[in-house]
Write an enzyme that holds these catalytic residues in place. Structure first.
Site, short mmCIF file in Angstrom:
data_model
loop_
_atom_site.label_atom_id
_atom_site.label_comp_id
_atom_site.label_asym_id
_atom_site.label_seq_id
_atom_site.Cartn_x
_atom_site.Cartn_y
_atom_site.Cartn_z
N ALA A 68 -11.87 2.09 3.94
CA ALA A 68 -10.85 1.34 3.20
C ALA A 68 -9.98 2.27 2.35
O ALA A 68 -10.20 3.48 2.28
CB ALA A 68 -11.52 0.28 2.33
N HIS A 69 -9.01 1.66 1.67
CA HIS A 69 -8.02 2.43 0.92
C HIS A 69 -8.65 3.22 -0.22
O HIS A 69 -9.57 2.78 -0.88
CB HIS A 69 -6.88 1.54 0.40
CG HIS A 69 -7.32 0.36 -0.40
ND1 HIS A 69 -6.48 -0.70 -0.64
CD2 HIS A 69 -8.47 0.06 -1.01
CE1 HIS A 69 -7.11 -1.59 -1.38
NE2 HIS A 69 -8.31 -1.16 -1.62
N ASN A 70 -8.14 4.44 -0.36
CA ASN A 70 -8.49 5.35 -1.46
C ASN A 70 -9.94 5.84 -1.43
O ASN A 70 -10.44 6.37 -2.42
CB ASN A 70 -8.18 4.72 -2.82
CG ASN A 70 -6.70 4.44 -2.99
OD1 ASN A 70 -6.27 3.28 -2.93
ND2 ASN A 70 -5.92 5.49 -3.15
N GLN B 22 0.86 -1.19 0.00
CA GLN B 22 0.00 0.00 0.00
C GLN B 22 0.90 1.24 0.00
O GLN B 22 1.50 1.59 1.02
CB GLN B 22 -0.92 -0.02 1.22
CG GLN B 22 -1.77 -1.28 1.29
CD GLN B 22 -2.78 -1.39 0.15
OE1 GLN B 22 -3.77 -0.67 0.11
NE2 GLN B 22 -2.53 -2.30 -0.78
#
Length: 347
Positions: free
Chosen positions: A243-245, A202
């Site tokens: 979560a990511h992004n 990540q």
């Protein structure tokens, strides 16, 4: 339980809210309480009509309420168009949370030599501040908290005990991070080769805007490539997973146990009720409200209130409805055949 650490007068309270009042301005006020429990030295508030029944019998020293209910109030009143906002403003006057932060570094803290601390910054016992960190003026790092390498925290930001801010995170001004939250942990990224999983590094970060608050036990994952972005004045409750992004617009609010999958965008002034789930790669436009326990699987392009799922009911009724739900597709097909037959027979 209402704590009283100092006493104000009714006149002081009215000045703080910038509203007129009736009654004795010298009446001492030592705290806040509900309409039902308040005594003569406490202020109560009425913001929900469900509690109007308690107004007539209140013993409060004064009540914050809407002008529509002023004539029903048996005690001194403070009239505001938004009584709940008035209560919020008063709550800070009687906040029992101790503020004994001593600027400087506690002897039991670990701070990298090249970390930069602004004026009045406080690093409490057993906290860790890693290399390249920049703490703005008045930042408080609570006991046992960790600030990862190269992270930047804006002025007036407060980390309560045992908060983890991972490397390369940027946090704005006046942010509050409650105990146990994790900002910038790895997003859930894995590739499957048919027999097992391979971790995807990540590489992005997390950016929190000004005046953000994150509740205890919540996680905001770092981006896989770009950053996870949380706008100004966003309020995030406890046990929330972002979560990511993901991107969340300014002034939005997320209640407890919300889960947002990767790369979803939430607009400005959105409100997500408790337990709401958003699938990944969706967009919610500005001004969307999603009621509790709803699952959103498609983008929402028009502001408004959205719901899914069913409310609780007696189990035997729910079981019957569950059976009917399984039959809906067959019933729809039969209905379509009947309509075609009817339309064909009418010609």
């Amino acid at each position: 339980m209402t704590h009283a650490f100092h006493s104000l007068t009714l006149a002081d309270i009215a000045r703080h809210l910038d509203v007129p009042f009736d009654g004795n301005g010298r009446t001492p006020i030592r705290g806040l309480a509900t309409l039902r429990d308040a005594g003569p030295d406490q202020v109560a508030f009425l913001a929900n009509r469900a509690y109007l029944k308690d107004l007539a019998d209140t013993r409060a020293g004064a009540v914050v309420l809407h002008p529509d209910h002023g004539h029903e109030c048996p005690v001194p009143r403070l009239e505001l168009d938004n009584p709940y906002l008035g209560y919020a403003r008063l709550s800070g006057l009687f906040d029992p949370v101790p503020r004994r932060d001593q600027p400087g570094i506690h002897p039991a803290a670990v701070v990298a030599d090249d970390a930069r601390l602004g004026e009045g910054a406080c690093v409490a016992a057993n906290a860790v501040v890693e290399s390249g960190v920049v703490l703005g003026s008045g930042v408080v790092i609570g006991p046992g908290s960790v600030v990862g390498a190269d992270s930047v925290l804006g002025e007036g930001t407060r980390l309560h005990a045992n908060v983890t801010v991972c490397h390369g995170v940027v946090i704005g001004r006046r942010v509050i991070l409650q105990s146990g939250c994790v900002i910038g942990g790895d997003g859930f990224g894995f590739a499957h080769d048919g027999s097992g999983w391979h971790k995807i590094a990540q590489l992005g970060g997390v950016v929190l805007g000004d005046d953000v608050e994150v509740g205890s036990g919540s996680s905001i994952d770092r981006g896989a490539l770009g950053d996870t972005l949380i706008g100004d004045d966003v309020k995030i409750d406890s046990q929330v997973q972002i979560a990511h992004n993901v991107r969340i617009g300014d002034h939005s609010a997320l209640a407890g146990c919300v889960g947002i999958a990767g790369s979803t965008r939430v607009g400005r002034h959105c409100m997500l009720g408790g337990g709401v789930g958003l699938s990944g790669h969706l967009t919610l436009c500005d001004g969307v409200q999603v009621t509790g326990m709803s699952l959103v699987t498609n983008s929402i392009h028009a502001p408004g209130v959205y719901s899914s799922g069913t409310g609780a009911m007696e189990n035997h009724q729910w079981r019957k409805n569950a059976v009917r739900f399984k039959q809906l597709d067959d019933m729809a097909r039969r209905l379509t055949r009947l309509e075609k037959h009817r339309d064909g027979g009418s010609r």
